[in-house]
Design a protein around this motif. Structure first.
Motif, PDB file in Angstrom:
ATOM      1  N   LYS A 284     -15.576   1.582  56.588  1.00 54.71           N
ATOM      2  CA  LYS A 284     -15.667   0.441  57.513  1.00 54.71           C
ATOM      3  C   LYS A 284     -16.475  -0.712  56.930  1.00 54.71           C
ATOM      4  CE  LYS A 284     -19.729   2.015  60.133  1.00 54.71           C
ATOM      5  NZ  LYS A 284     -20.233   2.425  61.457  1.00 54.71           N
ATOM      6  N   ASN A 285     -17.359  -0.430  55.978  1.00 56.19           N
ATOM      7  CA  ASN A 285     -18.174  -1.479  55.368  1.00 56.19           C
ATOM      8  C   ASN A 285     -17.572  -2.020  54.070  1.00 56.19           C
ATOM      9  OD1 ASN A 285     -20.293  -1.381  57.331  1.00 56.19           O
ATOM     10  ND2 ASN A 285     -21.026   0.503  56.372  1.00 56.19           N
ATOM     11  N   VAL A 286     -16.458  -1.429  53.636  1.00 60.14           N
ATOM     12  CA  VAL A 286     -15.803  -1.858  52.397  1.00 60.14           C
ATOM     13  C   VAL A 286     -14.752  -2.909  52.730  1.00 60.14           C
ATOM     14  CG1 VAL A 286     -14.414  -1.108  50.421  1.00 60.14           C
ATOM     15  CG2 VAL A 286     -16.180   0.414  51.369  1.00 60.14           C
ATOM     16  N   PRO A 287     -14.805  -4.096  52.139  1.00 59.86           N
ATOM     17  CA  PRO A 287     -13.820  -5.126  52.460  1.00 59.86           C
ATOM     18  C   PRO A 287     -12.371  -4.664  52.312  1.00 59.86           C
ATOM     19  CG  PRO A 287     -15.636  -6.134  51.297  1.00 59.86           C
ATOM     20  CD  PRO A 287     -15.894  -4.655  51.282  1.00 59.86           C
ATOM     21  N   LEU A 288     -12.072  -3.828  51.332  1.00 58.03           N
ATOM     22  CA  LEU A 288     -10.706  -3.339  51.159  1.00 58.03           C
ATOM     23  C   LEU A 288     -10.395  -2.126  52.029  1.00 58.03           C
ATOM     24  CD1 LEU A 288     -10.071  -3.806  47.331  1.00 58.03           C
ATOM     25  CD2 LEU A 288      -9.478  -5.311  49.236  1.00 58.03           C
ATOM     26  N   LYS A 289     -11.386  -1.676  52.812  1.00 59.25           N
ATOM     27  CA  LYS A 289     -11.201  -0.639  53.832  1.00 59.25           C
ATOM     28  C   LYS A 289     -10.681   0.688  53.281  1.00 59.25           C
ATOM     29  CE  LYS A 289     -12.711  -3.435  56.898  1.00 59.25           C
ATOM     30  NZ  LYS A 289     -14.140  -3.301  57.288  1.00 59.25           N
ATOM     31  N   ARG A 290     -11.127   1.036  52.099  1.00 54.85           N
ATOM     32  CA  ARG A 290     -10.770   2.340  51.549  1.00 54.85           C
ATOM     33  C   ARG A 290     -11.740   2.690  50.438  1.00 54.85           C
ATOM     34  NH1 ARG A 290      -8.193   2.159  46.526  1.00 54.85           N
ATOM     35  NH2 ARG A 290      -7.379   0.122  45.870  1.00 54.85           N
ATOM     36  N   ARG A 291     -11.724   3.940  50.020  1.00 56.93           N
ATOM     37  CA  ARG A 291     -12.448   4.363  48.833  1.00 56.93           C
ATOM     38  C   ARG A 291     -11.578   4.156  47.607  1.00 56.93           C
ATOM     39  NH1 ARG A 291     -13.964  10.413  49.940  1.00 56.93           N
ATOM     40  NH2 ARG A 291     -14.940  10.222  47.883  1.00 56.93           N
ATOM     41  N   GLY A 292     -12.214   3.904  46.481  1.00 61.27           N
ATOM     42  CA  GLY A 292     -11.473   3.772  45.231  1.00 61.27           C
ATOM     43  C   GLY A 292     -11.129   5.137  44.661  1.00 61.27           C
ATOM     44  N   SER A 293     -10.253   5.138  43.660  1.00 61.18           N
ATOM     45  CA  SER A 293      -9.837   6.389  43.023  1.00 61.18           C
ATOM     46  C   SER A 293     -10.436   6.509  41.626  1.00 61.18           C
ATOM     47  CB  SER A 293      -8.312   6.463  42.922  1.00 61.18           C
ATOM     48  OG  SER A 293      -7.838   5.552  41.943  1.00 61.18           O
ATOM     49  N   ASP A 294     -10.483   7.738  41.142  1.00 66.21           N
ATOM     50  CA  ASP A 294     -10.950   7.987  39.779  1.00 66.21           C
ATOM     51  C   ASP A 294     -10.099   7.224  38.761  1.00 66.21           C
ATOM     52  OD1 ASP A 294      -8.704   9.555  40.318  1.00 66.21           O
ATOM     53  OD2 ASP A 294      -9.735  11.459  40.000  1.00 66.21           O
ATOM     54  N   GLN A 295      -8.807   7.081  39.041  1.00 65.82           N
ATOM     55  CA  GLN A 295      -7.940   6.351  38.122  1.00 65.82           C
ATOM     56  C   GLN A 295      -8.323   4.872  38.059  1.00 65.82           C
ATOM     57  OE1 GLN A 295      -5.300   7.787  36.073  1.00 65.82           O
ATOM     58  NE2 GLN A 295      -5.942   5.857  35.133  1.00 65.82           N
ATOM     59  N   GLU A 296      -8.736   4.299  39.185  1.00 70.01           N
ATOM     60  CA  GLU A 296      -9.133   2.894  39.190  1.00 70.01           C
ATOM     61  C   GLU A 296     -10.406   2.675  38.379  1.00 70.01           C
ATOM     62  OE1 GLU A 296      -7.399   1.085  43.323  1.00 70.01           O
ATOM     63  OE2 GLU A 296      -8.832   2.734  43.516  1.00 70.01           O
ATOM     64  N   ILE A 297     -11.299   3.658  38.392  1.00 66.30           N
ATOM     65  CA  ILE A 297     -12.492   3.577  37.550  1.00 66.30           C
ATOM     66  C   ILE A 297     -12.087   3.650  36.082  1.00 66.30           C
ATOM     67  CG2 ILE A 297     -14.741   4.571  37.037  1.00 66.30           C
ATOM     68  CD1 ILE A 297     -14.367   3.443  39.925  1.00 66.30           C
ATOM     69  N   ALA A 298     -11.230   4.610  35.761  1.00 66.15           N
ATOM     70  CA  ALA A 298     -10.787   4.778  34.378  1.00 66.15           C
ATOM     71  C   ALA A 298     -10.045   3.539  33.876  1.00 66.15           C
ATOM     72  CB  ALA A 298      -9.892   6.012  34.257  1.00 66.15           C
ATOM     73  N   ASN A 299      -9.257   2.909  34.738  1.00 69.54           N
ATOM     74  CA  ASN A 299      -8.538   1.698  34.339  1.00 69.54           C
ATOM     75  C   ASN A 299      -9.508   0.592  33.920  1.00 69.54           C
ATOM     76  OD1 ASN A 299      -6.180   3.011  35.039  1.00 69.54           O
ATOM     77  ND2 ASN A 299      -5.895   1.905  36.961  1.00 69.54           N
ATOM     78  N   THR A 300     -10.617   0.477  34.644  1.00 63.40           N
ATOM     79  CA  THR A 300     -11.610  -0.549  34.316  1.00 63.40           C
ATOM     80  C   THR A 300     -12.289  -0.234  32.993  1.00 63.40           C
ATOM     81  OG1 THR A 300     -11.971  -0.861  36.681  1.00 63.40           O
ATOM     82  CG2 THR A 300     -13.596  -1.823  35.199  1.00 63.40           C
ATOM     83  N   VAL A 301     -12.583   1.037  32.775  1.00 66.33           N
ATOM     84  CA  VAL A 301     -13.183   1.452  31.507  1.00 66.33           C
ATOM     85  C   VAL A 301     -12.257   1.100  30.343  1.00 66.33           C
ATOM     86  CG1 VAL A 301     -13.849   3.464  30.119  1.00 66.33           C
ATOM     87  CG2 VAL A 301     -14.626   3.264  32.495  1.00 66.33           C
ATOM     88  N   VAL A 302     -10.981   1.404  30.485  1.00 71.21           N
ATOM     89  CA  VAL A 302     -10.024   1.130  29.408  1.00 71.21           C
ATOM     90  C   VAL A 302      -9.892  -0.377  29.176  1.00 71.21           C
ATOM     91  CG1 VAL A 302      -7.612   1.318  28.717  1.00 71.21           C
ATOM     92  CG2 VAL A 302      -8.792   3.300  29.668  1.00 71.21           C
ATOM     93  N   PHE A 303      -9.889  -1.148  30.247  1.00 71.44           N
ATOM     94  CA  PHE A 303      -9.850  -2.601  30.086  1.00 71.44           C
ATOM     95  C   PHE A 303     -11.037  -3.090  29.263  1.00 71.44           C
ATOM     96  CE2 PHE A 303     -11.526  -6.678  31.691  1.00 71.44           C
ATOM     97  CZ  PHE A 303     -10.557  -7.525  31.185  1.00 71.44           C
ATOM     98  N   LEU A 304     -12.240  -2.611  29.588  1.00 71.38           N
ATOM     99  CA  LEU A 304     -13.427  -3.036  28.852  1.00 71.38           C
ATOM    100  C   LEU A 304     -13.439  -2.507  27.418  1.00 71.38           C
ATOM    101  CD1 LEU A 304     -16.142  -2.681  31.630  1.00 71.38           C
ATOM    102  CD2 LEU A 304     -15.223  -4.811  30.681  1.00 71.38           C
TER     103      LEU A 304
END
Length: 254
Positions: free
Chosen positions: A210-230
């Motif tokens: 309820k406090n997250v603007p996108l109204k959901r939890r992120g996934s492990d894949q979304e974290i990994a995608n950011t790591v790969v981008f960096l």
């Protein structure tokens, strides 16, 4: 076409057998990297990950080490070079788990463990792997921080202390090695959905969402995608960044 292409690169992921580490390893390999799979005690999971990487046509080795000991980290570096070659991408993901308590109740040992696994792990990894990056004129040094470092919620004190100390090391290191073409960045996950949640059907948490603007939890894949981008050339002019991947739950200000 823009691509996250890590072909020819060698990546190290510490804490690779953990919930987030496993996905990072597979995603790095899927983008073309060979991977050094670090583990402390879960050898079976490390070997399973090695097979998954090799099934993608990439090389992999597993290395056991205690990342809170400089001698072990130096041995990790030596085994990585002997097994695959000089590491181009370091992902400092490992952290010691503990039971959260209030400042008044938290055992002193937990503050020490967080300092060792957040701050000193990063220092040991930098000392072991960055000199070769300097010689080659480039590299990626990526740390996994947390949204908690900005939240400072009750019960988080030891974790926040370790991660905020880690943040200082990364910002200074970014300034010290930037002239050598090395980027130093942090990824800060929110409360992330992992295979553990999928197995128990606990992906949703309305109190948190309820406090997250996108109204959901992120996934492990979304974290990994950011790591790969960096880790990729697409992020070549980004350094010293603390990147929240949490649907806007915390927002760094200028």
């Amino acid at each position: 076409m823009l691509q996250l292409d890590l072909t020819g690169k060698i990546a190290l992921v510490t804490g690779a057998t953990g919930d987030l580490g496993r996905v990072m390893v597979r995603t790095l390999a899927d983008c073309g990297a060979d991977v050094v799979i670090h583990y402390r005690s879960n050898e079976d999971k490390a070997l399973e990950l090695k097979q998954a990487v090799e099934a993608l046509g990439r090389r992999a080795i597993t290395v056991q080490a205690d990342i809170t000991k400089q001698g072990d980290v130096n041995r990790l570096q030596a085994e990585a070079v002997a097994g695959l070659g000089q590491v181009d991408i370091v992902v400092a993901n490992a952290v010691i788990q503990y039971q959260w308590e209030s400042v008044l109740k938290q055992p002193i040992e937990d503050y020490e463990s967080q300092f060792e696994s957040c701050v000193m792990q990063s220092v040991y990894l930098a000392k072991a792997f960055v000199p070769a990056m300097v010689e080659r004129g480039g590299g990626r040094f990526i740390g996994i921080n947390t949204e908690c470092a900005m939240q400072n919620a009750p019960g988080q004190s030891a974790y926040v202390a370790g991660k905020r100390g880690m943040d200082g090391v990364y910002r200074v290191l970014a300034k010290e090695v930037g002239e050598s073409g090395i980027t130093v960045n942090q990824v800060a996950p929110g409360w992330t959905i992992s295979d553990r949640d999928r197995a128990t059907g606990s992906e949703r948490n309305e109190g948190y969402e309820k406090n997250v603007p996108l109204k959901r939890r992120g996934s492990d894949q979304e974290i990994a995608n950011t790591v790969v981008f960096l880790a990729s050339e697409l992020s070549s002019f980004i350094t010293g960044a603390y990147v929240p991947v949490n649907g806007g739950n915390v927002m760094p200000a200028i």
